[in-house]
Design an enzyme around this catalytic site. Structure first.
Site, PDB file in Angstrom:
ATOM      1  N   GLU A 149      34.248  47.263  35.011  1.00 19.67           N
ATOM      2  CA  GLU A 149      35.021  46.056  35.300  1.00 19.67           C
ATOM      3  C   GLU A 149      36.412  46.384  35.835  1.00 19.67           C
ATOM      4  O   GLU A 149      36.974  45.608  36.609  1.00 19.67           O
ATOM      5  CB  GLU A 149      35.122  45.177  34.057  1.00 19.67           C
ATOM      6  CG  GLU A 149      33.837  44.469  33.695  1.00 19.67           C
ATOM      7  CD  GLU A 149      33.321  43.557  34.793  1.00 19.67           C
ATOM      8  OE1 GLU A 149      34.146  42.943  35.508  1.00 19.67           O
ATOM      9  OE2 GLU A 149      32.100  43.455  34.954  1.00 19.67           O
ATOM     10  N   HIS A 182      32.172  47.014  41.739  1.00 24.53           N
ATOM     11  CA  HIS A 182      31.124  47.601  40.905  1.00 24.53           C
ATOM     12  C   HIS A 182      30.267  48.583  41.704  1.00 24.53           C
ATOM     13  O   HIS A 182      30.025  49.722  41.285  1.00 24.53           O
ATOM     14  CB  HIS A 182      30.205  46.495  40.367  1.00 24.53           C
ATOM     15  CG  HIS A 182      30.754  45.729  39.216  1.00 24.53           C
ATOM     16  ND1 HIS A 182      31.142  46.323  38.031  1.00 24.53           N
ATOM     17  CD2 HIS A 182      30.960  44.393  39.049  1.00 24.53           C
ATOM     18  CE1 HIS A 182      31.564  45.398  37.188  1.00 24.53           C
ATOM     19  NE2 HIS A 182      31.465  44.216  37.779  1.00 24.53           N
ATOM     20  N   HIS A 236      34.541  41.431  44.297  1.00 28.17           N
ATOM     21  CA  HIS A 236      34.354  41.854  42.901  1.00 28.17           C
ATOM     22  C   HIS A 236      33.122  42.748  42.765  1.00 28.17           C
ATOM     23  O   HIS A 236      33.199  43.850  42.175  1.00 28.17           O
ATOM     24  CB  HIS A 236      34.207  40.610  42.022  1.00 28.17           C
ATOM     25  CG  HIS A 236      34.004  40.884  40.575  1.00 28.17           C
ATOM     26  ND1 HIS A 236      35.013  40.808  39.644  1.00 28.17           N
ATOM     27  CD2 HIS A 236      32.886  41.237  39.872  1.00 28.17           C
ATOM     28  CE1 HIS A 236      34.548  41.096  38.447  1.00 28.17           C
ATOM     29  NE2 HIS A 236      33.246  41.361  38.554  1.00 28.17           N
ATOM     30  N   GLU A 237      32.002  42.305  43.320  1.00 26.42           N
ATOM     31  CA  GLU A 237      30.769  43.089  43.192  1.00 26.42           C
ATOM     32  C   GLU A 237      30.830  44.375  44.013  1.00 26.42           C
ATOM     33  O   GLU A 237      30.214  45.383  43.643  1.00 26.42           O
ATOM     34  CB  GLU A 237      29.559  42.245  43.578  1.00 26.42           C
ATOM     35  CG  GLU A 237      29.349  40.997  42.732  1.00 26.42           C
ATOM     36  CD  GLU A 237      29.310  41.264  41.234  1.00 26.42           C
ATOM     37  OE1 GLU A 237      28.947  42.396  40.829  1.00 26.42           O
ATOM     38  OE2 GLU A 237      29.646  40.344  40.457  1.00 26.42           O
TER      39      GLU A 237
END
Length: 490
Positions: free
Chosen positions: A285, A259, A255-256
């Site tokens: 997101e 980003h 997930h990170e």
């Protein structure tokens, strides 16, 4: 030098100082000594005072008036600088500095309260943060809606009414899908065992590399609440480790990476300008969620991960790759937003969106928040919150003043649904690569069609140009119903 040249040179320094301030925040949440909280709050306040003075410098208005942008890029830069100048000028320097100081202190108090399961230690500080953010919202709103004024920091040109309408449209299908899934005869097994931290982190780094993370411009550290920080040549990620739940670490990392890859993928020509960062948190997101879910939790990548984890941990209690894929996507009525499955994740966001709107509007006070949270969670999820770290204290956002941020997670899911449809059409062999642990073709498509543009286009235009379609929740909801229908035999 022309007025435009002067404006760009001044902005370059402001962007550089902003990066330094962001790195102070990263340090506080990762490696800063616990006893340094008060000193860091003073440092953050000093940086904010300097940045606020620059962002409200009267010369910016003079340069903007005299500037004659000659390209689309220069026109967009001037537009964003003017927007920031107008917003910053409405907020008194005293208030901006006090918010920076108070939220820095509040973050440390929140972390301690979370560790000690003691919301009473945090709520008085939250009340101070809330008071300051209401004051800021009133200054920014200029007579308009307070929550919209704060939301505009994270998703420009979007209103709470629009988000509420979107959530109202999504909720019936999400709730119906959840009920069908939880009532299904076929239920995936749970991953059990002990999974040592160092092995988890080694696998996390392997996953990050598979999703194209540039280690020469980033690093992975541990934090209470996973986040990414930085831009351009220095974009860092964090994760957390629970030794009974490796998915927490692995999928937080992916997930990170989404980003951070967005920041790493922006055109180098935009560095130290307002174009050199993600255009909105909803778009940000969309990257983290499509990396984590549509690619990372898909059958192809899950199959690859099954074999890597089986080798790393000397076997798993899950028998094969198909069963492991179902386990990765197991739907359970859990407490934690960051660990929530795709079916229920947006319902967690809807809860927070409604509560923080009431907080900003003054319909709800910090002292009543635990009771309000627990009652709403029971209503929405049918589960009694067992401890504060599984309830109000689980998220860092309100402690650091990020009111208006939460709905962008759900917007990101909607954007990701639209992007996934377009990406799959453009890269039909993507799953063949994901089955080898390589998300490269998908990452390349996202980089070319979205990430490289940075802030060049407004959020909605960027998503619509990338996908060639209007934005709506249907692609996301159709994807969820198809995916979980197959897993649960609906």
């Amino acid at each position: 030098m022309s007025a435009m040249d002067d404006l760009l040179a001044f902005q370059r320094q402001t962007e550089a100082l902003s990066s330094v301030a962001e790195r102070l925040g990263w340090d506080q949440e990762t490696v800063m000594p616990r006893g340094a909280t008060e000193q860091r709050s003073e440092e953050m306040a000093a940086m904010e005072e300097v940045l606020h003075e620059r962002r409200t410098d009267p010369r910016i208005g003079e340069w903007l008036a005299a500037a004659n942008p000659s390209t689309e890029t220069e026109r967009r830069i001037a537009e964003l600088i003017e927007r920031d100048f107008t917003r910053a000028s409405r907020v008194p320097a005293r208030l901006a500095t006090e918010i920076a100081k108070t939220t820095s202190l509040a973050q440390g108090i929140w972390a301690e309260a979370r560790a000690n399961e003691a919301p009473e230690d945090f709520l008085p500080m939250l009340d101070k943060v809330l008071s300051l953010k209401r004051e800021e919202a009133a200054a920014l709103a200029d007579g308009g809606d307070l929550y919209d004024a704060l939301l505009d920091d994270y998703e420009p040109d979007t209103t709470a009414a629009e988000i509420a309408a979107l959530f109202d449209a999504m909720r019936p299908r999400l709730v119906a899908l959840r009920e069908d899934v939880l009532g299904a005869e076929r239920q995936p097994g749970k991953l059990d065992g002990h999974f040592p931290q160092e092995t988890q982190l080694r696998l996390a780094r392997l996953c990050a590399s598979g999703f194209g993370y540039d280690w020469t411009r980033g690093r992975l550290d541990l934090a209470v609440h996973p986040f990414s920080s930085g831009r351009w040549q220095d974009s860092r990620i964090t994760t957390r480790v629970v030794e009974t739940d490796p998915f927490n670490c692995l999928y937080s990392t992916i997930h990170e990476v989404g980003h951070s890859s967005y920041e790493q993928g922006i055109d180098d020509d935009y560095a130290f300008t307002p174009l050199g960062r993600g255009v909105s948190m909803g778009v940000h997101e969309s990257q983290s969620r499509i990396y984590e879910n549509q690619m990372g939790r898909g059958r192809a990548f899950a199959g690859w991960l099954f074999h890597r984890m089986s080798d790393a941990f000397d076997g798993l209690n899950i028998g094969d790759a198909d069963a492991f894929y179902a386990t990765v996507n197991r739907v359970t009525p859990g407490y934690i937003r960051t660990e929530a499955d795709e079916v229920q994740y947006n319902l967690h966001i809807m809860l927070r969106f409604d509560l923080e709107r009431d907080l900003i509007a003054g319909r709800l006070d910090a002292g009543d928040l635990v009771e309000a949270w627990n009652a709403r969670f029971l209503k929405d999820f049918g589960v009694v919150v067992d401890r504060p770290s599984n309830g109000l204290l689980q998220d860092v956002h309100w402690s650091v003043g990020l009111f208006g941020y939460f709905p962008t997670y759900a917007l990101g899911n909607v954007y990701a649904g639209c992007l996934n449809t377009a990406m799959r059409a453009a890269v039909p062999d993507l799953d063949e690569h994901l089955a080898q642990g390589d998300a490269g073709p998908g990452v390349e498509w996202l980089r070319e069609n979205l990430q490289r543009h940075g802030g060049l286009m407004p959020p909605r235009r960027l998503i619509e140009e990338a996908t060639g379609a209007k934005i709506g929740p249907e692609p996301l909801l159709d994807y969820l119903e198809e995916k979980f229908g197959r897993i649960y035999g609906l």
